[in-house]
Design an enzyme around this catalytic site. Structure first.
Site, PDB file in Angstrom:
ATOM      1  N   GLY A   1       2.082 -10.083  22.070  1.00  0.00           N
ATOM      2  CA  GLY A   1       2.336  -9.710  23.363  1.00  0.00           C
ATOM      3  C   GLY A   1       2.118 -11.084  24.536  1.00  0.00           C
ATOM      4  O   GLY A   1       2.892 -10.580  25.425  1.00  0.00           O
TER       5      GLY A   1
ATOM      6  N   CYS B   1      33.859  -7.161  23.933  1.00  0.00           N
ATOM      7  CA  CYS B   1      34.435  -6.070  24.766  1.00  0.00           C
ATOM      8  C   CYS B   1      33.499  -5.131  25.494  1.00  0.00           C
ATOM      9  O   CYS B   1      33.481  -3.950  25.124  1.00  0.00           O
ATOM     10  CB  CYS B   1      35.576  -5.421  24.139  1.00  0.00           C
ATOM     11  SG  CYS B   1      36.658  -6.508  23.405  1.00  0.00           S
TER      12      CYS B   1
ATOM     13  N   TYR C   1      13.429 -13.285  19.167  1.00  0.00           N
ATOM     14  CA  TYR C   1      14.197 -12.186  19.481  1.00  0.00           C
ATOM     15  C   TYR C   1      15.672 -12.513  19.625  1.00  0.00           C
ATOM     16  O   TYR C   1      16.247 -11.855  20.591  1.00  0.00           O
ATOM     17  CB  TYR C   1      13.648 -11.274  20.523  1.00  0.00           C
ATOM     18  CG  TYR C   1      12.233 -10.756  20.222  1.00  0.00           C
ATOM     19  CD1 TYR C   1      11.888  -9.991  19.338  1.00  0.00           C
ATOM     20  CD2 TYR C   1      11.001 -11.328  20.916  1.00  0.00           C
ATOM     21  CE1 TYR C   1      10.600  -9.531  18.929  1.00  0.00           C
ATOM     22  CE2 TYR C   1       9.964 -10.735  20.510  1.00  0.00           C
ATOM     23  CZ  TYR C   1       9.460 -10.157  19.350  1.00  0.00           C
ATOM     24  OH  TYR C   1       8.434  -9.771  19.310  1.00  0.00           O
TER      25      TYR C   1
END
Ligand code: LLP
Length: 418
Positions: free
Chosen positions: A240, A344, A372
């Site tokens: 974290g 799109c 990530y």
């Protein structure tokens, strides 16, 4: 933490390799990671924890490329996994299964079987149902499953709501007020060996106090359990720790560990940590090329060849990520751009309102993209996933080939017509 790109004259380089060379050799878009930065970020944890028994379990989900895992395994890292897919990656990378902690809110019996077979360090059990299933699964092979309960300490991590996990309204862990009882149950189970406690309160924390609060809650529980004869061997505070993406003031690792020290003092339990982002984020970049520059109304758009399927963080969390030109030029006028991808979706952007001196064909790089990034990428819009490259000194290694059209449809089949 180590930033992986430096500027030499008008060139940007990762370690000793110009970013332009990476993109020219491997094509655009591609991810590039600095082996040195990954190693230094991991070694900083080892160093900061050197005075106590510790186990650093890198959170595989932040960047699960097997060459990244190999780099960390070679330095002695343990791993935090959340699926058998991640476990197999760790094994392929030469990781030591006895240093693996297995988190996740709904492990299946098959996943448990495989983890028991290879002998992981412990299961971070997140519910009473999981505990019962694990006891039953371990009984099939007459094994003892090492268990740490992941408790939910109800601490506000003060981070983005999507990446906050330690509040009682979140799905993660066992409510800390129930934990004592669940430990008593666990201790009585024939195929469960209670070894530790853990929590993970959220990601991208820029304040240490929630970690300290959470540790305080864990220690009260550990001491209460000891009085009842349940002695835990390790305390896992999760991952974290945040990194700097923009101008966040991020606590240093040393200040975090120093702040834990008075709480842990002479305790003998091993301290386990599960860092992901703080090891890989700033070690990686996403390289991309400007395809089209256009203006709609008053807005300038730079349409690049990377998109939300390659890097989801801006679209999903409105995350701010730094973007810059690979080469610094003085002959182009600066303008403000939204840097967007070709997918799109209106939410398909990498960066908004950035002042850049660019033209079509130029190369850009998105910083702090090592965590990530690729691991959250998808094939949306039938876009093959991009290549990944490891930079090591003046060498580059392809660590994942760009996907092909065959890769895109692998496993798909036409329905046989009658
Ligand atoms: N341990 C557990 C049980 C976790 O769930 C996580 C991350 C970590 C460790 C590693 O946390 P870190 O040190 O990386 O903060 N996709 C989001 C982040 C999701 C984090 C999920 N859990 C993002 O891009 O910001």
């Amino acid at each position: 933490m180590h930033s992986s790109v430096t500027t030499n004259g008008n060139q940007r380089t990762m370690e000793d390799v110009p970013l332009r060379d990476i993109i020219q050799k491997y094509g655009s878009p591609c991810y590039a990671y600095s082996k040195q930065a990954i190693s230094e970020n991991f070694l900083a944890y080892q160093q900061a924890l050197s005075s106590r028994n510790h186990l650093i379990c890198y959170a595989v989900k932040s960047n699960s490329n097997i060459a990244v895992l190999q780099t960390l395994a070679n330095l002695g890292a343990g791993f935090d996994i959340v699926s058998v897919g991640e476990l197999e990656r760790v094994l392929m990378a030469g990781g030591d299964p006895t240093k693996v902690v297995y988190s996740g809110v709904a492990k299946t019996a098959d996943e448990m079987r495989r983890a028991l077979e290879v002998g992981i360090h412990c299961f971070n059990v997140e519910s009473e149902s999981e505990l019962i299933l694990l006891n039953k699964t371990a009984a099939e092979t007459n094994q003892m499953a090492p268990v740490s309960l992941r408790v939910n300490p109800d601490v506000d991590a003060k981070t983005h709501p999507y990446i906050s996990t330690g509040l009682k309204e979140n799905k993660f862990g066992i409510d800390i007020s129930r934990a004592y009882e669940v430990y008593q149950q666990a201790a009585k189970m024939d195929h469960i060996s209670v070894v530790g406690v853990d929590c993970h309160i959220g990601s991208q924390l820029t304040d240490i106090s929630p970690f300290i609060d959470a540790m305080g809650h864990l220690l009260l529980l550990v001491d209460r359990l000891a009085e009842s004869g349940i002695n835990l061997k390790h305390i896992d505070i999760g991952g974290g720790l945040g990194v700097r993406y923009q101008n966040e003031t991020v606590p240093s690792l040393a200040s975090y560990i120093d702040a834990l020290d008075p709480l842990l003092k002479d305790r003998s339990e091993t301290l386990v940590m599960e860092p992901g982002r703080s090891i890989t984020a700033n070690a990686g970049i996403l390289l991309t090329q400007v395809q089209v520059i256009k203006k709609n109304g008053d807005k300038n758009f730079a349409v690049v060849d990377a998109a939300m399927n390659d890097m989801l963080r801006p679209a999903l969390y409105d995350a701010w990520m730094d973007i810059n030109s690979v080469e610094i030029t003085s002959d182009i006028l600066k303008s403000d751009y939204d840097v967007v991808g070709p997918v799109c979706e209106t939410g398909d952007f990498l960066a908004k309102d950035r002042t850049l001196a660019i033209k079509e064909g130029d190369y850009l790089y998105l910083s702090s993209a090592g965590a990530y990034g690729f691991s959250m990428s998808s094939n949306y819009n039938s876009r093959p996933r991009v290549a990944e490259v490891m930079v090591d000194g003046d060498q580059t290694h392809l660590i994942r080939a760009r996907e092909t059209i065959e890769d895109l449809v692998r496993g798909e089949q036409l329905v046989k017509e009658q």
